[in-house]
Design an enzyme around this catalytic site. Structure first.
Site, mmCIF file in Angstrom:
data_model
loop_
_atom_site.group_PDB
_atom_site.id
_atom_site.type_symbol
_atom_site.label_atom_id
_atom_site.label_comp_id
_atom_site.label_asym_id
_atom_site.label_seq_id
_atom_site.Cartn_x
_atom_site.Cartn_y
_atom_site.Cartn_z
ATOM 1 N N ASP A 365 80.691 18.648 -26.606
ATOM 2 C CA ASP A 365 80.094 18.996 -27.981
ATOM 3 C C ASP A 365 79.961 17.912 -28.838
ATOM 4 O O ASP A 365 80.869 16.909 -28.597
ATOM 5 C CB ASP A 365 80.700 20.336 -28.278
ATOM 6 C CG ASP A 365 80.052 20.695 -29.816
ATOM 7 O OD1 ASP A 365 78.623 20.562 -29.862
ATOM 8 O OD2 ASP A 365 80.319 21.121 -30.613
ATOM 9 N N ARG A 553 71.970 14.112 -40.311
ATOM 10 C CA ARG A 553 71.510 15.498 -40.167
ATOM 11 C C ARG A 553 70.723 15.447 -41.404
ATOM 12 O O ARG A 553 70.788 15.402 -42.385
ATOM 13 C CB ARG A 553 72.624 16.206 -40.461
ATOM 14 C CG ARG A 553 73.495 16.145 -39.265
ATOM 15 C CD ARG A 553 75.030 16.790 -39.372
ATOM 16 N NE ARG A 553 74.751 18.546 -39.523
ATOM 17 C CZ ARG A 553 75.062 19.116 -38.573
ATOM 18 N NH1 ARG A 553 75.561 18.559 -37.379
ATOM 19 N NH2 ARG A 553 75.122 20.425 -38.522
ATOM 20 N N THR A 633 74.545 19.255 -27.072
ATOM 21 C CA THR A 633 74.456 19.486 -28.473
ATOM 22 C C THR A 633 73.262 20.061 -28.957
ATOM 23 O O THR A 633 72.270 19.905 -28.139
ATOM 24 C CB THR A 633 74.616 18.108 -29.304
ATOM 25 O OG1 THR A 633 74.307 18.368 -30.677
ATOM 26 C CG2 THR A 633 73.425 17.082 -28.775
ATOM 27 N N LYS A 763 74.278 24.809 -21.701
ATOM 28 C CA LYS A 763 75.531 23.913 -21.740
ATOM 29 C C LYS A 763 76.347 24.462 -20.465
ATOM 30 O O LYS A 763 76.763 23.443 -19.588
ATOM 31 C CB LYS A 763 76.452 24.067 -22.861
ATOM 32 C CG LYS A 763 75.590 23.535 -24.134
ATOM 33 C CD LYS A 763 76.769 23.611 -25.295
ATOM 34 C CE LYS A 763 76.487 23.118 -26.698
ATOM 35 N NZ LYS A 763 77.354 22.846 -27.710
ATOM 36 N N ASP A 783 84.539 22.619 -29.936
ATOM 37 C CA ASP A 783 85.321 23.174 -31.071
ATOM 38 C C ASP A 783 84.938 24.495 -31.565
ATOM 39 O O ASP A 783 85.451 25.015 -32.455
ATOM 40 C CB ASP A 783 85.597 22.233 -32.122
ATOM 41 C CG ASP A 783 84.258 22.218 -32.890
ATOM 42 O OD1 ASP A 783 84.311 22.042 -34.079
ATOM 43 O OD2 ASP A 783 83.049 22.065 -32.166
ATOM 44 N N ASP A 787 80.529 26.710 -27.692
ATOM 45 C CA ASP A 787 81.243 25.768 -26.668
ATOM 46 C C ASP A 787 82.101 26.743 -25.517
ATOM 47 O O ASP A 787 82.610 26.030 -24.428
ATOM 48 C CB ASP A 787 82.020 24.834 -26.993
ATOM 49 C CG ASP A 787 81.200 23.888 -28.074
ATOM 50 O OD1 ASP A 787 80.105 23.525 -27.832
ATOM 51 O OD2 ASP A 787 81.723 23.588 -29.163
#
Length: 1141
Positions: A365, A553, A633, A763, A783, A787
């Protein structure tokens, strides 16, 4: 209704069931069952060739050690259960609240909870000491999230159930769903006083949570004990096995096949021998009239018993001990301890350590794993002007509300704001201070912010520093300070964020009566809704691309003025949608779409999520170890990124061409040919792949679409396609599989792979593709809760205890606080664990072959009669006491080079990826080594005993003396052989080798003594043999000769390999002292190059649902004290994750 009690039971055994249940579980293992069957065979007089205790003693030791381990684990579960079940809680009994234990709570009980109490069951919130029965709960134990959640009681229970007497008379009926494990859903109805009230998750406080910031609350127990949602989620974690585990099992099966073949051959030999020799020798007549074939049959089972030590009974328990030790070394490693958060590394499993030395692919991630997930406002573009170019730090002393920790480097923005001439700039920061769901509460004369995400907190904090300070809010107003002037706006509607909308809006009535909508969201959704008359679209787009390439971002900000008539008409639709009983969220989204249109662009923000310390260096070091890192991501790739255009465009174009060509081929042609696929990148170079979630959808291929296309295939036609991507959809499973293989092959040719805007399910699917088609060992690291799927799917899951709670850690196999510790986990602990386990297994198989096959050679001289070559007690104790400790310590402590050199030379990691240190080749080398050693150990003493004469004229060439000499030679050989294999000598290793030899001689002289023979004459029959045989010098010379001949070839081969064909490890070992003594200055790490990855609009893809529902209901608002608001200088602080405030 009194349902099940609230007591929980996580333990497996009690005093009565421990022995039978534990034995039942242990005998489900094939090895233990095999040795139990051997024990039964040894009891049968006609078959037995060894006393029963030779198998019973090792079996009892193995079962006992495993049972003790299981008992310790279960006692810990007992203690935890007792601690939880005996917690105290106030329960309404006989009209008043009384203290009771958790285990005595039942469904339907009314309980009273106070601040910091753990919630004992799944409870319906009835009332609390806060306004509108609001209750703050912390859900860290439930879902890993550390920020506070809000629960609220129904209005009717809040008004009528505050006092003890009112609660005692509460007689409602609750109709709700069956107990289930859905943490995000609850559906029920309360029937009370001839009315029905809907219940949902916002009314429920779940077991596993904790009361925070609420003095007192009352609740009704809905689910108790095993029916609670947290207990329903306590299912078994998927069992992961290492490659070495699978290989080891196959090798044990191979040994068993070899054992059966050997026994069959020896049984046939016994049949022929008896026919040719045994039946004709009068002195061998035993009084039994048995045929040669029947004797051969009995001989087969006799040899199964004699040669049973080829299947190593202590192998599995030794492996578990080694793995437990390796896990403890990881836990104790201070170089993986993060002092800032007092977080040590934690091996949450003990079964996967050696797999850490074989990793080929890492799936990571980004946010919170590679980055810190601590946001900093860096740049912005307002009405076409970009601010944030690095200069001198801005002085915010002019702002009494400023956060002293906030840093900004462009002074021109402050000048623009303070001049109050640029209306767009003022509107920009006004939007940031108004359009959010940040909660504020007053605590000890201090205003405390609680943001739904770090991004949101960073934006509100930035607005505060630039003079627009969020002060307070009620259910229908929001108050801010605009350049030291306090203003209150009426909140008409709050359109909250969700993952589909990727934006949030607020509709406000200004003090002058104007109605305005403020909106912020991802560029992809904002640009679709902009008015044709909106200015600065192109300039803002260019700025967004620049920000994205700088890995910032981004978020777009816009507004819309609304007339009163337009708002009134929309408000009616909004009210109707908000009370819809079915598909409420979809109805609200449709209404939101109507008002969020024709927006006017103001600008965009750019937030930096800083990389964690050591990330670039760690990635570079792992790449040198030939470990490929894929980043998965939810963020968006930069449109103008050179890497994206080259790799994302050209690579995927190559994939499309190959799939189109294959589709044009005749079906039989493509499906029957098997050849090595052509490379996607014929020219060598540094290739990278950037792929979006949309493309992954096409590759992974949804099941619903598959069913539709299969139906169309039966009709004999291909579905019409609206888009090129649809046209490329696979028509059957073969085409789907080849598409997936093409994608994996292409991605694996790239130096780096970045999958953008992927969902948690995608993922996990990407990890599954690589595991399926590359047969590679994978590691996932993350984290956050998103995930967890990926972590559970990979061969090894690593959780980082970061800003997003502990859910990833709770689902992981290994956990630590920083990404950089992954380098040490793999290159040091992983590599050492793999080398140690491989060396242990190779030697373990060797020593058992060398020990057991002596019986095979002896059979040719005893008429294949299943006579053993050693004394019975030597066979019993060989694997338990004489040869186990040195090899066990090698498996625990050995290291070819130290940790610094392991990290300095990442190429040392390659043998683990290739499985070079333990495979069938190594297994058969150990087998042939054991065969050679057993030959020498038998035939040299046999030759020495053929014609001998002792010092006293006697000839001690008896069977018992031969057994002692062979046993002594074997013990010296095995212990000196492991000494040659040991790379890292400590006092413990040296002591173990010497101690094993000393124990052998000590026990041998004891069991050969006359005293023990007198006590047990039938069990100890080698009376005086050791003292008689070992006083003869030529027997010692025989032992020395035997040991020398067995070790000399090994020494020569090792010398040749390390001199002529040295490996990377050999070269490092040779120069180890030189490297250790050198004081080489560490080269400065190359600064991280921006522009490699994009985080554009990541806020809108990672941000969680806000607090809009609570704000709109007014239930999140504290009763404000009558005193005047304190001076907020230095008293407003942002807390991105709330703790026990």
């Amino acid at each position: 209704f009194k349902g099940n009690g609230n007591g929980i039971k996580t333990y497996k055994y009690n005093a009565l069931t421990f022995i039978p249940l534990n034995l039942f579980e242990q005998f489900k293992r094939a090895a233990n069952l095999y040795f139990l069957a051997l024990l039964v065979l040894q009891i049968i007089p006609e078959i037995t060739t060894l006393p029963w205790y030779t198998t019973l003693v090792p079996l009892v030791l193995v079962l006992g050690i495993t049972a003790i381990k299981d008992l310790v684990d279960d006692l810990a579960r007992h203690r935890m259960d007792n601690e939880i079940n005996n917690r105290k809680c106030e329960v309404l009994l006989d009209g008043r609240f009384q203290v009771s234990k958790w285990m005595n709570i039942h469904v339907g009980d009314v309980v009273r909870l106070k601040k910091n109490d753990h919630i004992p069951a799944d409870i319906l919130l009835l009332s609390s000491s806060n306004p509108n029965s609001l209750c703050y709960v912390e859900t860290a134990e439930l879902d890993g999230e550390t920020n506070l959640k809000f629960k609220m009681g129904l209005k009717v229970t809040d008004e009528r159930l505050q006092e003890e007497g009112q609660l005692a008379q509460f007689d409602a009926m609750i109709v709700c769903e069956e107990p289930n494990n859905r943490l995000d859903k609850f559906t029920g109805t309360m029937r009370w006083r001839k009315e029905r009230f809907p219940l949902d998750l916002d009314n429920m406080m779940l077991r596993g949570c904790r009361i925070r910031n609420t003095d007192e609350c009352h609740g009704l127990v809905i689910f108790a004990g095993a029916d609670t949602k947290i207990m329903r989620n306590g299912g078994k974690t998927r069992f992961k096995r290492t490659k070495i585990d699978e290989l080891m099992n196959y090798m044990v099966y191979t040994i068993f096949v070899i054992l059966v073949l050997l026994c069959a051959g020896l049984a046939i030999g016994n049949t022929f021998w008896y026919e040719e020799v045994g039946s004709k020798a009068w002195y061998l007549y035993d009084g039994k009239d048995q045929t040669a074939s029947y004797r051969g049959f009995l001989s087969f089972w006799g040899y199964i018993i004699v040669l049973n030590t080829m299947v190593p009974i202590s192998l599995y328990v030794s492996v578990e001990v080694i793995r437990l030790g390796q896990s403890k070394f990881i836990n104790w490693d201070l170089q993986m301890y993060y002092q800032e958060k007092d977080t040590p590394a934690k091996a949450r499993t003990t079964t996967l350590n050696e797999q850490l030395g074989q990793i080929e692919y890492i799936f990571s991630d980004k946010t919170g794993t590679l980055t810190q997930n601590i946001m900093a406002f860096k740049k912005c573009t307002i009405a076409g002007h970009t601010f944030g170019d690095p200069a001198n730090p801005v002085d915010f002393t002019w702002n009494k509300y400023a956060d002293r920790k906030f840093e900004y480097l462009d002074h021109s923005l402050v000048v623009c704001i303070r001049s109050k001439k640029d209306k767009d700039t003022l509107e920009f920061f006004k939007l940031l201070s108004l359009c959010h769901t940040v909660m504020v509460e007053q605590k000890e004369d201090e205003l405390v912010y609680q943001a739904a995400s770090p991004d949101e907190g960073a934006l509100v904090t930035a607005a505060r520093n630039f003079g627009f300070v969020f002060l307070s809010r009620t259910q229908d107003t929001i108050t801010i300070s605009e350049m030291d002037q306090e203003m209150t706006y009426e909140v008409l509607a709050l359109l909250d964020f969700n993952s589909d909308r990727k934006r949030m809006s607020i509709i406000l009535r200004f003090p002058d009566g104007r109605i305005r909508l403020y909106c912020k969201g991802a560029d992809t959704v904002i640009y679709e809704r902009l008015s044709p008359n909106s200015k600065h679209k192109e300039v803002t787009q260019t700025a967004l691309d620049i920000f994205a390439n700088e890995t910032l971002r981004t978020l777009c900000l816009c507004y819309k003025d609304i007339s009163k008539q337009e708002f009134d008409a929309w408000a009616k639709k909004h009210k109707a949608a908000s009370v819809a009983m079915s598909n409420r969220e979809a109805a609200l989204d449709r209404v939101y779409e109507q008002i969020e249109s024709n927006l006017m662009m103001i600008g965009a923000t750019a937030i930096e999520d800083k990389l964690q310390d050591g990330v670039p260096e760690t990635i570079a070091k792992l790449a040198k170890a030939d470990i490929k890192i894929w980043v998965l991501t939810g963020d968006k790739k930069g449109i103008v990124s050179g890497a994206a255009r080259l790799c994302g465009g050209e690579s995927l174009w190559n994939l499309r061409i190959r799939q189109a060509n294959r589709r044009d081929q005749p079906p039989a042609f493509g499906r029957t040919r098997k050849k090595v696929p052509d490379p996607f990148f014929p020219e060598p170079g540094r290739n990278a792949l950037i792929i979006t979630g949309g493309w992954l959808n096409e590759i992974l291929y949804e099941k619903k679409k598959k069913r539709r296309r299969l139906r169309l295939k039966r009709l004999g036609k291909r579905p019409a396609s609206a888009t090129p991507q649809d046209a490329a959809q696979p028509i059957d499973d073969w085409e789907k599989e080849t598409r997936q293989v093409d994608f994996v092959n292409m991605a694996c040719e790239c130096e780096a792979v970045i999958c953008c805007r992927v969902t948690p399910k995608q993922k996990a699917n990407v990890v599954s593709l690589v595991k399926k088609y590359k047969k590679a060992v994978t590691l996932s690291i993350g984290d956050g809760a998103n995930d967890v799927n990926m972590i559970k799917t990979a061969d090894i899951g690593v959780g980082i205890s970061g800003q997003e709670g502990m859910q990833a850690v709770m689902s992981s196999d290994y956990a630590f606080a920083q990404f950089r510790y992954l380098e040490r986990l793999l290159l040091v602990h992983g590599r050492w664990s793999y080398i140690r386990m491989c060396k242990f297994l190779r030697f373990f198989f060797f020593k058992n072959f060398a020990f057991t096959l002596v019986h095979f050679w002896y059979s040719f001289f005893n008429g294949f009669s299943a006579q053993v070559a050693y004394e019975d007690w030597f066979i019993t104790l060989y694997n338990v006491m004489y040869s186990s400790l040195p090899v066990l310590l090698v498996g625990l402590l050995d290291q070819d080079v130290n940790d610094k050199l392991s990290r300095k030379f990442p190429k040392l990691y390659l043998p683990g990826q290739q499985g070079a240190l333990f495979n069938y080749k190594n297994f058969f080398i150990s087998l042939f080594h054991g065969i050679f050693t057993s030959l020498v150990i038998f035939f040299i003493p046999y030759g020495a005993f053929l014609q001998t004469m002792g010092q006293n004229g006697e000839a001690p060439s008896d069977y018992q003396s031969l057994a002692v000499v062979m046993a002594s030679s074997l013990i010296f050989t095995v212990n000196m052989q492991i000494s040659l294999e040991t790379s890292y000598w400590t006092f413990v290793n040296c002591f173990a080798v010497l101690c094993s030899i000393a124990i052998y001689f000590g026990i041998m002289f004891d069991i050969h003594s006359a005293g023990i023979h007198v006590i047990f004459p039938s069990t100890f029959t080698f009376t005086g043999v050791a003292s008689n045989a070992l006083r003869q010098p030529y027997l010692w010379l025989t032992i020395i000769l035997t040991v020398g001949i067995t070790l000399l070839p090994v020494i020569c081969i090792q010398f040749l390999y390390k001199t002529i064909w040295p490996s990377v490890g050999d070269n490092v070992q040779r120069n180890r002292k030189k490297y250790e003594m050198e004081e080489v200055e560490e080269e400065k790490s190359t600064p991280f190059q921006r522009g490699r990855r994009s985080r554009r609009s990541a806020y809108a893809f990672s941000h969680s649902r806000g607090y809009a529902d609570l704000i709109a209901s007014g239930r999140s608002i504290r009763r404000r004290p009558a005193t005047a608001r304190p001076n907020p200088r230095d008293s407003i602080r942002e807390i991105p994750q709330a703790e026990n405030i």
